[in-house]
Design a protein around this motif. Sequence first.
Motif, short mmCIF file in Angstrom:
data_model
loop_
_atom_site.label_atom_id
_atom_site.label_comp_id
_atom_site.label_asym_id
_atom_site.label_seq_id
_atom_site.Cartn_x
_atom_site.Cartn_y
_atom_site.Cartn_z
N GLN A 38 45.68 17.42 0.37
CA GLN A 38 46.09 16.97 1.69
C GLN A 38 47.58 16.60 1.71
OE1 GLN A 38 43.40 13.67 2.32
NE2 GLN A 38 44.75 12.21 1.32
N SER A 39 48.28 16.96 0.62
CA SER A 39 49.69 16.60 0.53
C SER A 39 50.46 17.56 -0.35
CB SER A 39 49.84 15.17 -0.03
OG SER A 39 49.48 15.15 -1.40
N VAL B 74 42.09 18.74 6.63
CA VAL B 74 42.78 18.36 7.86
C VAL B 74 42.06 17.18 8.51
CG1 VAL B 74 41.47 20.03 9.26
CG2 VAL B 74 43.71 19.25 10.03
N LYS B 75 42.83 16.34 9.14
CA LYS B 75 42.29 15.15 9.80
C LYS B 75 41.85 15.50 11.23
CE LYS B 75 44.87 11.54 9.45
NZ LYS B 75 45.97 10.56 9.66
N ASP C 137 39.13 14.07 14.67
CA ASP C 137 38.58 12.86 15.28
C ASP C 137 37.25 12.48 14.60
OD1 ASP C 137 37.91 10.75 16.95
OD2 ASP C 137 37.07 12.05 18.50
N SER D 142 39.15 9.13 8.26
CA SER D 142 40.46 9.76 8.42
C SER D 142 41.64 8.85 8.11
CB SER D 142 40.60 10.30 9.85
OG SER D 142 40.51 9.26 10.80
N CYS E 144 45.23 15.62 6.32
CA CYS E 144 46.61 15.71 6.81
C CYS E 144 46.59 16.08 8.29
CB CYS E 144 47.40 16.75 6.02
SG CYS E 144 46.82 18.45 6.26
N GLY E 145 47.72 15.93 8.95
CA GLY E 145 47.81 16.32 10.34
C GLY E 145 47.73 17.83 10.50
N ILE E 146 47.27 18.27 11.66
CA ILE E 146 47.13 19.71 11.90
C ILE E 146 48.47 20.43 11.73
CG2 ILE E 146 46.75 21.40 13.74
CD1 ILE E 146 44.31 19.90 14.55
N ASP E 147 49.56 19.78 12.14
CA ASP E 147 50.88 20.40 12.03
C ASP E 147 51.37 20.50 10.59
OD1 ASP E 147 51.13 17.67 11.76
OD2 ASP E 147 53.03 17.54 12.85
N GLU E 148 50.68 19.86 9.66
CA GLU E 148 51.06 19.92 8.25
C GLU E 148 50.35 21.03 7.49
OE1 GLU E 148 51.53 15.80 6.37
OE2 GLU E 148 50.16 15.40 8.02
#
Length: 403
Positions: free
Chosen positions: A135-136, A156-157, A159, A168, A173-177
Amino acid sequence: MLRCDRVYTVKLETNNYMKIVAVNNSLIDAAKRLDKEETPYMLTDLDIIQQNCKRFRENLPSFRLFYAVKALFTDEIVRAMDGLVDGFDVASQGEIQRLLNLGVSVDRLHFSNPVKSVQSITTAHAIGIASFTVQSRQELEKIATNAPKSKIFVRVKLDDTHSLVPLSQKFGCGIDEVKPLFELAKNLGLVPYGIAFHVGSQVLDVNVWDGAIKQVSKLVRMLNEEGIKIQAINIGGGFPTRYFNDDTEITSTASHIKKNIQDDMKDLLYIAEPGRYVVANSSVIVSTVIGTELRGGENWLFLDTGLFQSFLGAVRYEIFPYRPISLRQWGEVAVEQQLYTLTGPTCDSEDIIAVDVMLPKDIVIGDRLVFPNVGAYTIVYGSSFNGFALPKQKYLKEGKISE
C-alpha cells in the motif's frame, strides 16, 4: 444448517426493541453434556465450519477461497476445512510456518499483509511465495530488494464505514496512488498483478458491495487503458456471520457481489478471504459464575473468564454481540429476567465484559453461562494476564466431543 428452534430473545442496551440471538442447538446441547467439565472452555463444532465453507462456495463458486487464519487458528480447524478451501490468508512468518508444519503447500498461502518486515519478505520469498500485497512506495522497495520479480497486489482504501469493524484508518492507499505504485512496481522489476480491497469486517449493509465493486472495476479499466494489465481482484473479507437472526445472510451478500461484476471483468481471477463468516457461529465459550454482587444498585456477575482471556476483541463493538445464555435455564419458558454487568476474574478494573446484559433473575454462584457465536476474534486476542488461563479448546464432530 444453523438451527434456532429454541428462540432466545434479548433486549439490546442501546435500543428499545428485541432481537433474537442466533443460537446453534448442537453446541448448547453438547455443553449440557459437559456439565462436569472444568471451565472456562471453548467448544467448536467442526461440522459447522465445514458447512460454512461449502455454503460460501455455493454462493460464490467463481471465487478462490482463502480462509483468514487470524480469526481462529488451531490444527484441528485447519484440518477440518483443508479440502474445502483453496488456501489460507496469512499475515506473518508464524502463521506461515504453522501451516507448513501441518502439510499445507506453499502455493496455497496468500500473504496479504500490506506492511511486512524485511525478514518476513525474505523468508516468504525463499520458500516460494510469489505474490505480495502493498500500500506504499516503501513496501514496494522492500519487496524489490528482497523478493525480486514478485507479483504485486495494491490494496486500495474504500468506504468501510458501514462495517462493524472499519479497517481503512490503517490499511489501503488512496485511489489516486494506485497507478503510481504500479508504475513504480514495473520500474523496480516487479509484476503488477492485482487490486485488493476490504470493505470492513461484519458488513451488514449489502449495498456497500455495489459501490465497492463498481469503483474497483472502474479503476481496473483505467489501469488497463494505461498499459497496466490487472489480472486479479482480491475482495478481502467482510462477509457477515449471524449474531442475531435478522443479520444479513451470505446469500444476499453474494448476490450483490455477483450482480456488480460486469462482463468485461468476468475473466479476472477473484479472491476472497473470509474469516469471521467461516468460524464465528461454530463456537461457544462456557464460563462459570464465581461471584454475585449488588454494586451501586446494579447486579454484577463475576465469571471465570473475562475481557483479557476471551473478549478483548469485543471492546471495539458498539453492541456486545455474544449474548450469554444461562445453561441451567436453557429451554425453559418465561424465566423472569433482569440486567447484569458481567466482569472477569482478574484484579483489573477494566476487566468488564459487558453491561446491561439480560439474564435470568435467579443466577447463582456455580451457574454456567454460554456465550454463542464466539468463534472469531475472541481467544485469538487472549492472554494469561494475572495468571488466568485462556479457555481450553474442545471440539464437536458428528456429535462426538474431543480435545
